[in-house]
Design an enzyme around this catalytic site. Structure first.
Site, PDB file in Angstrom:
ATOM      1  N   ASP A 171      36.295  47.672  45.630  1.00 20.61           N
ATOM      2  CA  ASP A 171      37.328  47.002  44.827  1.00 20.61           C
ATOM      3  C   ASP A 171      36.699  45.887  43.993  1.00 20.61           C
ATOM      4  O   ASP A 171      36.790  44.712  44.333  1.00 20.61           O
ATOM      5  CB  ASP A 171      38.396  46.448  45.790  1.00 20.61           C
ATOM      6  CG  ASP A 171      39.565  45.817  45.049  1.00 20.61           C
ATOM      7  OD1 ASP A 171      39.753  46.099  43.857  1.00 20.61           O
ATOM      8  OD2 ASP A 171      40.293  45.031  45.687  1.00 20.61           O
ATOM      9  N   LYS A 189      37.238  45.659  40.549  1.00 18.38           N
ATOM     10  CA  LYS A 189      38.132  45.375  39.406  1.00 18.38           C
ATOM     11  C   LYS A 189      37.362  45.203  38.095  1.00 18.38           C
ATOM     12  O   LYS A 189      37.401  44.158  37.446  1.00 18.38           O
ATOM     13  CB  LYS A 189      38.995  44.140  39.692  1.00 18.38           C
ATOM     14  CG  LYS A 189      39.884  44.275  40.922  1.00 18.38           C
ATOM     15  CD  LYS A 189      40.814  43.084  41.085  1.00 18.38           C
ATOM     16  CE  LYS A 189      41.784  43.228  42.232  1.00 18.38           C
ATOM     17  NZ  LYS A 189      41.204  43.296  43.566  1.00 18.38           N
ATOM     18  N   ARG A 207      43.920  41.100  57.101  1.00 20.59           N
ATOM     19  CA  ARG A 207      44.000  40.200  58.256  1.00 20.59           C
ATOM     20  C   ARG A 207      44.810  40.690  59.453  1.00 20.59           C
ATOM     21  O   ARG A 207      44.427  40.393  60.586  1.00 20.59           O
ATOM     22  CB  ARG A 207      44.487  38.819  57.772  1.00 20.59           C
ATOM     23  CG  ARG A 207      43.407  38.106  56.975  1.00 20.59           C
ATOM     24  CD  ARG A 207      43.956  36.997  56.130  1.00 20.59           C
ATOM     25  NE  ARG A 207      44.764  37.531  55.030  1.00 20.59           N
ATOM     26  CZ  ARG A 207      45.388  36.792  54.131  1.00 20.59           C
ATOM     27  NH1 ARG A 207      45.297  35.471  54.206  1.00 20.59           N
ATOM     28  NH2 ARG A 207      46.085  37.340  53.161  1.00 20.59           N
ATOM     29  N   THR A 216      48.803  40.114  41.435  1.00 21.56           N
ATOM     30  CA  THR A 216      49.997  39.565  42.094  1.00 21.56           C
ATOM     31  C   THR A 216      49.948  38.035  42.170  1.00 21.56           C
ATOM     32  O   THR A 216      50.932  37.410  42.508  1.00 21.56           O
ATOM     33  CB  THR A 216      50.187  40.157  43.504  1.00 21.56           C
ATOM     34  OG1 THR A 216      48.925  40.186  44.142  1.00 21.56           O
ATOM     35  CG2 THR A 216      50.768  41.537  43.455  1.00 21.56           C
ATOM     36  N   LYS A 260      37.824  48.782  52.699  1.00 22.87           N
ATOM     37  CA  LYS A 260      37.734  48.218  51.347  1.00 22.87           C
ATOM     38  C   LYS A 260      36.736  47.068  51.337  1.00 22.87           C
ATOM     39  O   LYS A 260      36.832  46.133  52.132  1.00 22.87           O
ATOM     40  CB  LYS A 260      39.101  47.700  50.887  1.00 22.87           C
ATOM     41  CG  LYS A 260      39.048  47.072  49.488  1.00 22.87           C
ATOM     42  CD  LYS A 260      40.424  46.736  48.955  1.00 22.87           C
ATOM     43  CE  LYS A 260      40.869  45.333  49.235  1.00 22.87           C
ATOM     44  NZ  LYS A 260      40.328  44.306  48.327  1.00 22.87           N
ATOM     45  N   ASP A 271      35.535  45.216  31.182  1.00 24.51           N
ATOM     46  CA  ASP A 271      34.493  44.881  30.203  1.00 24.51           C
ATOM     47  C   ASP A 271      34.586  45.907  29.077  1.00 24.51           C
ATOM     48  O   ASP A 271      35.503  46.738  29.065  1.00 24.51           O
ATOM     49  CB  ASP A 271      33.110  44.905  30.895  1.00 24.51           C
ATOM     50  CG  ASP A 271      32.135  43.922  30.256  1.00 24.51           C
ATOM     51  OD1 ASP A 271      32.028  43.924  29.020  1.00 24.51           O
ATOM     52  OD2 ASP A 271      31.468  43.176  30.996  1.00 24.51           O
TER      53      ASP A 271
END
Ligand code: C5P
Length: 243
Positions: A62, A64, A217, A126, A35, A67
């Site tokens: 990714d 997002k 991570r 989130t 990603k 518009d």
């Protein structure tokens, strides 16, 4: 339903193109995709993405998008040259924007002669809680709002949504089993939660019905990324649904 052979998508949250290339080379045999997000794309654009897709690893871009329909469609059409297998849009952009995104992904497929990139919806970030929602005028309970947006995404023709591991069961109930659930907030047993609060192990998330696991991570900061990715993949082999 048959799932991806390797559902692990490793999030490379970096602006360092050469570190991204080295990391991809190391973990490629053990993950199903990479990603790349806003920070990497803003720094390196399409050439940076091509560096990774040229390594023959599926890339989830990714960005997002959110518009007006015409602009989102144009952005998605512009990815025809970089060959990503999955992209994100904000479902709160509304039905016309979501439809335009899907139509543009069909056009990408016509241009490339390859499979249409999946268009995946982001429901409620989130990082937002109930107070944040009420500040922007949403009175619904957060969980209900997530379900409303997931339902909208599905009815507009999107391929799936990003969701927390704790939302899998409720979204599956509303959207059924052919709707892809892309799940971050994953931590293998014994790894540090970092800034993620509502976490789940890779095995548990797959058992609940995730299609793809977005893991950053625990792989990239582990000291031995290839070994970490391999061990996460091994931990999934107990999952009966994997093909
Ligand atoms: O390092 P870690 O495993 O926490 O990375 C998770 C990845 O998933 C990051 O790229 C993060 O931006 C992304 N993500 C998330 N929560 C969401 C949506 C995306 O953590 N709700």
């Amino acid at each position: 339903m048959t799932k991806a052979i390797n559902p692990i998508i490793c999030a490379l949250d970096t602006t360092d193109m050469w570190a991204a290339e080295a990391m991809t080379k190391a973990i490629k045999p053990h993950v199903g995709g990479i990603k790349l997000g806003l920070e990497y794309f803003t720094a390196h654009g399409a050439d940076g993405v091509r560096l990774i897709t040229d390594m023959r690893v599926p890339v989830f871009l990714d960005l997002k998008f959110h518009d007006i329909p015409n602009t989102v469609a144009g952005a998605i059409r512009a990815t025809a040259g970089i060959n990503t297998f999955m992209m994100t849009v904000h479902t709160s952009g509304g039905r016309a924007m979501l439809r335009a995104a899907i139509e543009a992904s069909d056009e990408v497929a016509q241009t490339t002669g390859q499979q249409r990139p999946m268009i995946i919806g982001v429901t409620v970030l989130t990082s937002m809680d109930q107070d944040d929602l009420s500040i922007i005028g949403v009175r619904d309970k957060l969980d209900d709002h997530v379900l409303r947006l997931a339902d909208l995404a599905q009815s507009a023709g999107l391929d799936g949504v990003v969701c927390s591991p704790y939302e899998i069961t409720a979204i599956r109930k509303v959207c059924g089993h052919d709707f892809k659930l892309i799940v971050p907030g994953i931590r293998p047993e014994s790894s540090d939660a970092g800034d993620q609060k509502r976490i789940m192990t890779p095995y548990e998330a797959m058992e609940r019905g995730a299609d793809y696991l977005v893991i950053g991570r625990p792989i990239t900061q582990s000291g031995n990324a290839a070994m970490a990715a391999e061990s996460i993949y091994d931990s999934l082999q107990r999952t009966t649904e994997l093909a």
